[in-house]
Motif scaffolding. Sequence first.
Motif, mmCIF file in Angstrom:
data_model
loop_
_atom_site.group_PDB
_atom_site.id
_atom_site.type_symbol
_atom_site.label_atom_id
_atom_site.label_comp_id
_atom_site.label_asym_id
_atom_site.label_seq_id
_atom_site.Cartn_x
_atom_site.Cartn_y
_atom_site.Cartn_z
ATOM 1 N N LEU A 222 0.828 -1.208 0.000
ATOM 2 C CA LEU A 222 0.000 0.000 0.000
ATOM 3 C C LEU A 222 0.863 1.259 0.000
ATOM 4 C CD1 LEU A 222 -2.821 -0.953 2.542
ATOM 5 C CD2 LEU A 222 -2.962 -0.883 0.051
ATOM 6 N N LEU A 227 -2.672 0.038 -4.391
ATOM 7 C CA LEU A 227 -3.867 0.183 -3.558
ATOM 8 C C LEU A 227 -4.906 -0.893 -3.838
ATOM 9 C CD1 LEU A 227 -4.318 4.059 -3.633
ATOM 10 C CD2 LEU A 227 -3.044 2.651 -2.010
ATOM 11 N N THR A 229 -4.283 -4.018 -3.519
ATOM 12 C CA THR A 229 -3.884 -5.184 -2.739
ATOM 13 C C THR A 229 -4.937 -5.479 -1.667
ATOM 14 O OG1 THR A 229 -1.562 -4.589 -3.060
ATOM 15 C CG2 THR A 229 -2.049 -6.174 -1.331
ATOM 16 N N ARG A 230 -5.270 -6.771 -1.509
ATOM 17 C CA ARG A 230 -6.223 -7.192 -0.486
ATOM 18 C C ARG A 230 -5.689 -8.418 0.245
ATOM 19 N NH1 ARG A 230 -7.587 -3.022 -2.031
ATOM 20 N NH2 ARG A 230 -9.677 -2.243 -2.553
ATOM 21 N N ASN A 247 -8.119 -4.156 4.749
ATOM 22 C CA ASN A 247 -8.830 -4.219 3.474
ATOM 23 C C ASN A 247 -9.737 -3.010 3.292
ATOM 24 O OD1 ASN A 247 -7.658 -6.635 2.706
ATOM 25 N ND2 ASN A 247 -9.275 -7.894 3.594
ATOM 26 N N ALA A 250 -7.548 -0.072 2.537
ATOM 27 C CA ALA A 250 -7.074 -0.121 1.159
ATOM 28 C C ALA A 250 -8.184 0.283 0.189
ATOM 29 C CB ALA A 250 -6.552 -1.512 0.832
ATOM 30 N N GLU A 254 -8.113 3.443 -2.254
ATOM 31 C CA GLU A 254 -8.294 3.283 -3.693
ATOM 32 C C GLU A 254 -9.428 4.174 -4.198
ATOM 33 O OE1 GLU A 254 -8.455 -0.405 -6.890
ATOM 34 O OE2 GLU A 254 -9.156 -0.711 -4.829
#
Length: 469
Positions: A222, A227, A229-230, A247, A250, A254
């Motif tokens: 991150l 951004l 990414t989970r 999450n 993020a 995003e």
Amino acid sequence: MRRGLTFRTVAAGSALVLLVGICFLILAESVQRLRVTGQRSDYARQVVLAVSAMRSDVSDLEAGLRGYVQTRNTDMLAPYASARARFPQDAAALARLCAPNADEAALASSIIEDTQDYIADYGATLIQSAQHGDASVRNSTVTDDGVQRINVLNNELDRLTSLDRARAVARNEAATRAANTAQITMTFVIGISVLLIVGFTVYLARVVVMPVRRAATMAGRLAGGALDTRLPVSGAGEVGDLQQALNVMAGSLEESRDALTASRARIVASADEARRRVERDLHDGAQQRLVSLSLELRLAQMADPPDVEQMRAALGRAAAEVTEVVDDLREMAQGIHPAILTEGGLGPALRTLAHRSPVPVEIEMVTHERFPAMVEAGAYYIAAEALANTAKHAKASSVRVQVDRGDESLVLTVQDDGCGGADYARGSGLVGLRDRAEALGGTLRVSSPVGEGTRITARLPVHLLSRGS
């Protein structure tokens, strides 16, 4: 109710403490049993010593009597006298040591009584008869009676010794069994504790260390700009909450990035459209009029013969045209950036907007403070666009514009009494106002119930922008 990681950790730690406590309790019990066994062994040794003392007394009593009877020498009574003197103390010690056990106490009591009878009934009588020269003392009947008494005493002492030894063996066997049981139990508990510790360590590594390590990797991605990414929400309790929060964070980042990108694109498009509009206004308005003015002047110049009245009329038209062109250029210049905003501030600039608005506008300046130039320009253009939207769409009879100072911010409110129903999704006007406010780090709120008018509130921060910005 979901049980979190804290509960599980406390439960596992409590179980480990419980097992260790049980192990120590078993150890303490084993030590206590060994201590009791040692005490009982010492007690058994004391009983054996007391029995030996009594056996020695009985032997000395018999030897002294036999020697005296056979020799009539009083010196031979010394062992008898010594044993008789020791007997009360030895008898008391034996009775005291055998008192805790009923069978041993009964046997000790019998030994003591038989010994007392031997001394009083047999020994004293035999000595007295020997001293008077009674020849019957050497009779086999008398001798056999003494031997029989001594044998009974020795048998009773043997029985007491055997009984005590049997008890000692039983105690030792019980102590051995207890020690073996304690050792086995401790080994089992220690093994279970080791397995629990290993299992708990593996559990922590799986549900805490590895998920936290993955969360740290995600945080690094991150920070690097990835951004999208989970994390899979697989952790237990608080670790799962952390993964879910990362999450959500993020996703928010995003969305904010996408909104910022879209806002920048709209601002660029709006600037391009403004430049095209200025170019079109100059081309279709002022430029065409200047061309027309140039033709009028050339016609006046080429008039032959010169007609004063005709020339005067042409020059008048040219002057009027020049005046209109100047007004058009001034209006366009004010649309780009009004000079009165720089010179007089936000209040005079808003009053100029109100004067040009087709809808009556009331200006309320709660504060006359000068704000940074970017903030005043932003507030001015938000007000200008809001008034233009009101004139086009609101069907309002009046508009109220208020400027106030909030907490480290300029607060601009534009409220009309029109038809309401304004929505970001129905046009780009409100979106442009919001983009302009957010570009300055501010916010824009719209309240527009159908039939109740529209209220637009912009908050523009002033602490991040200097006066000369």
